[in-house]
Design an enzyme around this catalytic site. Structure first.
Site, mmCIF file in Angstrom:
data_model
loop_
_atom_site.group_PDB
_atom_site.id
_atom_site.type_symbol
_atom_site.label_atom_id
_atom_site.label_comp_id
_atom_site.label_asym_id
_atom_site.label_seq_id
_atom_site.Cartn_x
_atom_site.Cartn_y
_atom_site.Cartn_z
ATOM 1 N N LYS A 147 14.052 -0.671 5.499
ATOM 2 C CA LYS A 147 13.867 -0.132 4.153
ATOM 3 C C LYS A 147 14.053 1.372 4.125
ATOM 4 C CE LYS A 147 12.459 0.125 -0.146
ATOM 5 N NZ LYS A 147 11.069 -0.058 -0.519
ATOM 6 N N LYS A 199 7.978 10.532 0.182
ATOM 7 C CA LYS A 199 7.288 9.950 1.336
ATOM 8 C C LYS A 199 8.261 9.208 2.241
ATOM 9 C CE LYS A 199 5.845 5.919 1.457
ATOM 10 N NZ LYS A 199 5.271 4.567 1.238
ATOM 11 N N THR A 249 6.020 0.552 2.637
ATOM 12 C CA THR A 249 7.060 1.256 3.383
ATOM 13 C C THR A 249 6.368 2.247 4.313
ATOM 14 O OG1 THR A 249 8.587 1.070 1.523
ATOM 15 C CG2 THR A 249 9.154 2.641 3.238
ATOM 16 N N LEU A 304 0.827 -1.206 0.000
ATOM 17 C CA LEU A 304 0.000 0.000 0.000
ATOM 18 C C LEU A 304 0.866 1.262 0.000
ATOM 19 C CD1 LEU A 304 -2.417 -1.500 2.627
ATOM 20 C CD2 LEU A 304 -3.006 -1.033 0.236
ATOM 21 N N PRO A 305 0.282 2.406 -0.395
ATOM 22 C CA PRO A 305 1.084 3.616 -0.602
ATOM 23 C C PRO A 305 1.623 4.292 0.656
ATOM 24 C CG PRO A 305 -0.980 3.701 -1.845
ATOM 25 C CD PRO A 305 -1.093 2.555 -0.891
#
Length: 333
Positions: A202, A277, A149, A116-117
């Site tokens: 990450k 992001k 992430t 997911l974003p």
């Protein structure tokens, strides 16, 4: 840095012959000196493989589409969900079951994968109305893998919630579900090819990736201003101490390397929006521990500016063109 390596989801089919978690593997052809122990291992092995067959996939964007598609092509029993009906239609047209809510996915899956974003999307899928955890403390899936992430606080919050759950049906030796925070590295190309690497830390990886890309782009732009072609600089970098992924694998200068986003006008790849992001998440994490991160802070400002100027959906290597005003490499006449 702890890394959970698995050949990404096309290679999940290889679990039938090779299971790899951290650095521990169980191979079907492994031979044990003790027959009883071997029998136990093989019994658990076949149970484990069977328990991976029913997979629910949530999030069918640029990355998730290819990951889920590779699972389908590998023969897994997959159900999918996405709020974008056009995304789910690509699967329903192939006969893959689609579900209206995350809860419906959970009710028909042994393993859940989310891609997911942002943190808010992850929280909504897990804890929102008709979310994965809507059934309170009883869960059918024994393994939940979040490949988004997200900030560490969100991951810890979800892990804590899931640790309070129990399985509706005991799975082998497991009585409680397992949560894996497993963001991926490899981009859209890796997702399509099935060669993603699942990683812990990450955010730290993406700090290094952003700073490296900006440093290489800056060097190329300076070299061009001094009359040195990007191809010449690439050859020099790649045979010296400047060699890195941003120069030899993901070169940001259009015309230098085929098969990378810069060769197709920065279409595809890892978007500047997602990099911005991740750098914002890194800033939050650094603030929590009181760490000064001047390079990543500058990178965050650069990618925020690129997004403001309308380049948010271009690959993050577009900083070479739009921030440093770098030039395309022209073929000699």
């Amino acid at each position: 840095m702890a890394i959970f390596r698995a050949r990404a989801f096309k290679a999940l089919s290889e679990l039938k012959s090779n299971l790899s978690f951290s650095q521990i593997s169980m191979n079907q052809n492994r031979r044990c000196s003790s027959i009883p122990i071997q029998s136990q291992l093989e019994g658990y092995y076949y149970y484990f493989v069977d328990a991976l067959q029913r997979v629910g996939f949530i999030g069918l964007g640029n990355m998730g589409f290819h990951m889920a598609n590779n699972l389908v092509n590998a023969g897994f029993k997959v159900v999918v969900h996405d709020i974008n009906r056009n995304a789910t239609k690509k699967f329903s047209d192939k006969g893959v079951p689609t579900k209206e809510t995350p809860l419906e996915v959970a009710e028909s899956s042994d393993v859940i994968i989310t891609m997911l974003p942002s943190s808010s999307h992850v929280l909504d899928v897990y804890t929102g109305a008709n979310g994965l955890l809507h059934g309170e403390n009883l869960l059918r899936p024994w393994l939940l893998i979040d490949s988004s992430t997200v900030d560490p606080h969100t991951s810890r919050r979800l892990s804590e919630s899931i640790s309070k759950c129990v399985l509706k049906e005991k799975k082998g030796y497991a009585g409680i579900p397992v949560m894996l925070d497993a963001p991926v590295s490899g981009g859209v190309l890796g997702a399509e090819a099935g060669t993603l690497t699942f990683m812990a830390a990450k955010i730290c990886n993406n700090i290094a990736m952003a700073v490296s890309m900006l440093g290489v782009s800056e060097a190329f732009a300076l070299g061009q201003s001094l009359g040195i072609t990007a191809s010449t600089l690439t050859n020099i970098f790649n045979s010296s101490s400047a060699c890195c992924w941003s120069s030899d694998t993901y070169n940001p200068v259009p015309g230098v390397m085929d098969g990378v986003p810069s060769s197709r006008n920065y279409v595809g790849g890892f978007s500047s929006k997602l990099m911005a992001k991740d750098l914002e998440l890194a800033a939050v994490s650094a603030e929590e521990v009181g760490l000064k991160c001047p390079f990543s802070s500058q990178a965050r400002e650069i990618y925020a500016k690129l997004c403001e100027e309308g380049h948010e959906y271009e690959d993050f290597s577009c900083a070479f063109r739009h921030y440093y005003s770098g030039k395309d490499e022209r073929s000699p006449p």
